[in-house]
Design an enzyme around this catalytic site. Structure first.
Site, mmCIF file in Angstrom:
data_model
loop_
_atom_site.group_PDB
_atom_site.id
_atom_site.type_symbol
_atom_site.label_atom_id
_atom_site.label_comp_id
_atom_site.label_asym_id
_atom_site.label_seq_id
_atom_site.Cartn_x
_atom_site.Cartn_y
_atom_site.Cartn_z
ATOM 1 N N ASP A 182 -2.412 2.464 -6.420
ATOM 2 C CA ASP A 182 -1.477 2.538 -5.291
ATOM 3 C C ASP A 182 -1.604 1.357 -4.332
ATOM 4 O O ASP A 182 -1.159 1.446 -3.186
ATOM 5 C CB ASP A 182 -1.685 3.842 -4.526
ATOM 6 C CG ASP A 182 -3.080 3.940 -3.903
ATOM 7 O OD1 ASP A 182 -3.979 3.197 -4.340
ATOM 8 O OD2 ASP A 182 -3.264 4.763 -2.983
ATOM 9 N N GLU A 183 -2.154 0.236 -4.788
ATOM 10 C CA GLU A 183 -2.391 -0.880 -3.877
ATOM 11 C C GLU A 183 -2.368 -2.190 -4.645
ATOM 12 O O GLU A 183 -2.927 -2.302 -5.733
ATOM 13 C CB GLU A 183 -3.750 -0.684 -3.198
ATOM 14 C CG GLU A 183 -4.133 -1.764 -2.228
ATOM 15 C CD GLU A 183 -5.525 -1.538 -1.653
ATOM 16 O OE1 GLU A 183 -5.963 -2.381 -0.857
ATOM 17 O OE2 GLU A 183 -6.175 -0.535 -2.018
ATOM 18 N N ASP A 221 0.858 -1.183 0.000
ATOM 19 C CA ASP A 221 0.000 0.000 0.000
ATOM 20 C C ASP A 221 0.894 1.232 0.000
ATOM 21 O O ASP A 221 1.645 1.473 0.949
ATOM 22 C CB ASP A 221 -0.893 -0.013 1.246
ATOM 23 C CG ASP A 221 -2.088 0.915 1.111
ATOM 24 O OD1 ASP A 221 -2.207 1.586 0.078
ATOM 25 O OD2 ASP A 221 -2.905 0.966 2.053
#
Length: 478
Positions: A148-149, A33
């Site tokens: 973003d993950e 993350d």
């Protein structure tokens, strides 16, 4: 440990796993993350932002008065600024540094101001592509949830064997999670984390556990720039004292329902009667109870093919007709290029026009069959834009949808006009903020897989939860 040392440890773990793991060994899942990703990207190209309260958003530019926060750095959050917050509220809590005039007694104290930066999705995509390149190299099985993950199954790269059992083993360094034992899995996760920062230039928090939901919780447990490892056998103990909101899949609405039932912690949820949970929450209730107990047998599966491809661009509300047409032409060309690069045809072409403050309008036109025709995308998009020639807009977008990845002959365009319009009556009005309010959101009209497939809560709850986690998603633009 030096970078060379970390790489040596990763290589050691990759070799040792084949000798130490049997066929029944526990899965090793990493949840990666990125920390305040948009703000981290801005600090990458503007090092002077390091340590400063940074707000990435829209609506504070000259001539604009309404907007939303896309992400706030941890320093900005200390002032109460949250993702998806109206920019006007953020400015009340944290005035702009540019407005701190030392010669004006009524100006804000510079120490209580922040740096406001406009959203730049193109740049964030570039950084995200570098992160994804690292993830692809470090794991054969991945699920990229958003820009973003991501989840990584690294069972084939490492193991839960404890490093240091053999005198020749190089012990990993750094913080352990809830167990003090330093495992090969921890060393490999640190290798992934360090490579992201070294090669992409942005920090990440990583959670390591034997299942997806525990890994997700672990990555949130020590932000920012954290590494938390939850070995097999310790998952339930790790989760038990946490509030129910921390259980993967529990959003604010579910949290309130559980509180009404007297269920405040993950331990309470794990011990709760599952029949009662099913009555209150449906089939999700027992599933959440199992996750709270550390039981999650889902496999990390790659994200499915996208349902649509789109591109958006903000522009001044004073933009004239020529500027709007030029913008849509560029967006149409880019979307058509990406569709061709991905080898897909499309059956629907549409536009989005956002009127101030946040009235989201979409228009779309169906084709008689799947095509690959950049000129047609531009033609249809400009035709649909005609409805907004005299309208003030703050954002425009172009989308192709009903994608076809099969190798089929594309439809002829004969009878195209007879195909008619889809959605000429469609109008969605709402606050275009990810995670707050009703109506349109920042995530309403972006590329994305058919579903997240990671066992998340329903969309409304997920939007609210994502806002609480510190970043309003602008979609997976990969």
């Amino acid at each position: 440990m030096t970078d060379d040392g970390e790489d040596t440890l990763a290589a050691y773990a990759d070799t040792a796993v084949r000798e130490t793991r049997d066929d029944g060994a526990d899965r090793v899942v990493c949840h990666v993350d990125m920390d305040c990703f948009y703000a981290s990207c801005e600090r990458l190209r503007h090092p002077d932002l390091a340590g400063e309260p940074v707000v990435v958003g829209m609506g504070y530019e000259p001539g604009e008065s309404i907007g939303a926060v896309a992400t706030a750095s941890y320093e900005a959050r200390a002032f109460g600024v949250d993702s998806a917050m109206p920019i006007s509220e953020a400015l009340e809590l944290l005035p702009r540094r540019a407005d701190a005039d030392p010669d004006d007694p009524d100006a804000p104290d510079p120490a209580e101001t922040g740096r406001y930066v406009p959203v730049d999705l193109d740049f964030y995509e570039e950084v995200a592509s570098e992160v994804k390149a690292v993830l692809r190299d470090c794991a054969d099985t991945r699920r990229e949830v958003s820009i973003d993950e991501a989840y990584l199954d690294v069972t084939d790269r490492t193991s839960w064997a404890v490093a240091g059992d053999d005198p020749d083993d190089p012990p990993p360094s750094g913080a352990a999670g809830p167990s003090e034992a330093r495992t090969l899995a921890e060393g490999y996760a640190r290798h992934v984390k360090d490579r992201i920062e070294r090669e992409a230039g942005v920090p990440a928090s990583v959670g390591v556990a034997p299942n997806m939901s525990a890994a997700k919780v672990a990555s949130d447990a020590d932000k920012p720039d954290g590494l938390v490892v939850v070995p097999p056998g310790s998952v339930a103990e790790f989760l038990a004292p946490l509030p129910t909101a921390d259980v993967h899949g529990v959003g604010p609405v579910t949290e309130e329902t559980l509180a009404d039932l007297g269920i405040e912690t993950a331990g309470d949820l794990a011990a709760a009667g599952r029949d009662r949970l099913a009555e209150e929450l449906g089939e999700r209730g027992p599933e959440l109870s199992r996750r709270a107990a550390g039981d999650d047998d889902r496999e990390v599966t790659p994200t499915g093919l996208p349902k649509s491809l789109s591109r958006e661009s903000a522009l001044p509300t004073t933009a004239d007709e020529a500027t709007k047409r030029e913008t849509v032409t560029a967006l149409a060309a880019d979307v058509a290029r990406r569709a061709r690069e991905r080898g897909c045809l499309y059956r629907t072409i549409g536009i989005k026009a956002v009127e101030p403050p946040f009235d989201v309008n979409t228009r779309a036109r169906s084709l008689p069959g799947p095509v690959d025709d950049p000129d047609l995308v531009e033609e249809v998009a400009l035709d649909l834009l005609g409805e907004f020639d005299e309208t003030r807009v703050r954002k425009l977008g172009v989308r192709v949808s009903k994608l076809d990845f099969a190798e089929t002959d594309q439809a002829t365009l004969g009878g195209f006009e007879a195909a008619g319009d889809d959605g000429d009556r469609e109008r969605r009005s709402g606050r275009e903020r990810g995670g707050a309010g009703d109506g349109g959101k920042l995530t309403d009209w972006v590329d994305g897989p058919p579903d997240r497939g990671d066992g998340e809560e329903p969309t409304a709850e997920r939007d609210r939860r994502d806002a609480d986690e510190g970043q309003a998603s602008l979609g997976d633009w990969g």
